[in-house]
Design an enzyme around this catalytic site. Structure first.
Site, short mmCIF file in Angstrom:
data_model
loop_
_atom_site.label_atom_id
_atom_site.label_comp_id
_atom_site.label_asym_id
_atom_site.label_seq_id
_atom_site.Cartn_x
_atom_site.Cartn_y
_atom_site.Cartn_z
N HIS A 1 -5.22 -3.19 6.39
CA HIS A 1 -5.01 -3.46 4.97
C HIS A 1 -6.36 -3.83 4.37
CE1 HIS A 1 -3.19 -4.68 1.24
NE2 HIS A 1 -3.73 -5.88 1.34
N ASP B 1 0.84 -1.21 0.00
CA ASP B 1 0.00 0.00 0.00
C ASP B 1 0.87 1.25 0.00
OD1 ASP B 1 -2.40 -1.59 0.29
OD2 ASP B 1 -1.80 -1.88 2.37
#
Length: 452
Positions: free
Chosen positions: A290, A262
């Site tokens: 996440h 990410d």
């Protein structure tokens, strides 16, 4: 030496003599001469369990010579448990070219789950090459799969053989977590069960939670006490929490959930929007889970040393397009070529490890899902939550305490925190919490697209 010894050495002349004092891998010990039946049986038993055999038994002069030679040859033919191919042999670093090994460190053991999967197919070769832990770090790979994937793991091990990595000292494959996690210095938990048709996030949490409960207990039994654990299999934050709570012998701060992909995606988008190359982007953090509730931090990010918000100057883009693009990048990738982001995930795992074994540059940070205990941002304790971190390069880290939060950022962080609290409640039966109930059934699915 008597006649039996001489004949034994002729029969076994194709084998290279090795001592049992190997400094790196399990050893197949060669005896000075074959022993009697009981001695050979004991030897085979020790070899089957991968134990070093330090003292060779003396031969029984009254045993039948032919039977003794055959028994000893059979004992040597028995492979060490789990060790594969060329890695069944003993690689004593002391016998290597001194110029090659003079600066080498002590061999580390790295366990990898899901070892035959697409992510591991990229990751294992980076690990073996020295790109991750360093060109002076010998490594032993301990690969965990299933009965179904065992043949595929043998294929992976064959490719590792053929790649001739000098730092790769051993490859072990197996299907039992306790064996594969034995003395592991690092555990990279890549494997997880995929999401089935009609399965909600709560179902996936429970399904994989049972896997990570089992593997957490195996880590507790077998891994090195200072083992670093990196959980990749999704939902990775709560899976990491489950593993941590089931491994009380290991340090809570040594459990990580992968949010580095990410971070990498966020850096890429900031570089594209600003027209700068991504090497100029730093101090980018991912907060929270996440999932699509993750919070890519643009407020503290810098581009060429200047705050990103002063370079791009577009609040609408930051608060809407930027955040959405980062969280849904995996889904966009699948639409383009029909595959999930295995290669970039493997690269991000390598990046995450390097961030722990390499000192963080002054003023920079890296993102990792870590235990929230003792954080200074008011996030509830007892979660695995992604924070900006820094490291001195010794495998440890600290949560950065100098990040600025505005009202928008606080609101987003609170939302992802709430989601992780609810996920924890859904797996409470796996981590010893009582009286919790799962409240996310029927809720909007926040799984990162492309990672179902």
């Amino acid at each position: 030496k008597d006649l039996s010894t001489a004949v034994a050495f002729r029969v076994l002349s194709s084998f290279r003599r090795r001592t049992a004092a190997s400094t790196t891998t399990r050893t197949v010990a060669f005896l000075d001469a074959p022993g009697n039946g009981e001695e050979d049986a004991a030897l085979q038993s020790k070899q089957a369990t991968g134990l070093r055999v330090r003292d060779a038994a003396r031969p029984s002069r009254n045993a039948n010579l032919t039977a003794r030679i055959q028994a000893h040859a059979n004992a040597l033919a028995v492979p060490k448990e789990n060790a594969f191919g060329v890695f069944r042999l003993s690689y004593d670093i002391q016998n290597e070219n001194k110029e090659l090994t003079k600066n080498w460190k002590k061999t580390i053991r790295v366990a990898v789950t899901g070892a035959s999967g697409n992510i591991s197919n990229h990751l294992l070769f980076m690990l073996a090459s020295g790109e991750v832990y360093g060109k002076d770090q010998p490594i032993a790979l301990q690969l965990l799969g299933s009965e179904r994937s065992y043949a595929a793991m043998e294929g992976v091990a064959m490719e590792l053989e053929d790649s001739l990595y000098p730092l790769l000292r051993e490859v072990v494959i197996g299907i039992k977590p306790q064996e594969i996690f034995n003395k592991a210095d690092w555990a990279l938990m890549v494997g997880a069960k995929p999401r089935g048709p009609g399965m909600e996030r709560a179902d996936l949490l429970n399904l994989n939670g049972e896997v990570f409960q089992t593997q957490g207990r195996a880590l507790n039994e077998a891994a090195d006490a200072n083992c670093k654990v990196m959980v990749v299999g999704n939902p990775c934050n709560t899976n990491a929490l489950i593993a941590m709570e089931n491994a009380p012998r290991l340090k809570r701060r040594n459990f990580h959930a992968l949010t580095r992909l990410d971070e990498n995606r966020a850096k890429c988008q900031l570089a594209l929007k600003s027209g700068r190359f991504y090497t100029s982007v730093n101090r980018v953090a991912i907060w929270g889970n996440h999932s699509t509730t993750q919070v890519p931090d643009f407020l503290n990010a810098k581009i060429n040393g200047v705050p990103a918000v002063n370079v791009i100057r577009d609040d609408q883009w930051f608060q809407n397009d930027f955040t959405t693009t980062v969280s849904q990048r995996g889904g966009s990738l699948i639409k383009k070529w029909g595959k999930s982001s295995a290669a970039s995930t493997a690269v991000s795992i390598a990046d995450a490890i390097r961030s722990l074994v390499t000192p963080t540059a002054p003023g920079d940070c890296f993102s990792s899902g870590v235990c929230s205990d003792g954080n200074t941002y008011g996030v509830k304790e007892g979660l695995n939550f992604s924070f900006p971190c820094r490291s001195t390069g010794d495998g440890s880290y600290e949560i950065c305490n100098d990040f600025i939060l505005d009202d928008w950022l606080r609101k987003k962080i609170a939302a992802t925190e709430e989601e992780l609290v609810k996920e924890r409640a859904c797996v409470s039966h796996l981590i010893g919490l009582m009286g919790e109930s799962c409240d996310i059934r029927g809720a909007v699915d926040t799984t990162v697209p492309g990672e179902n």
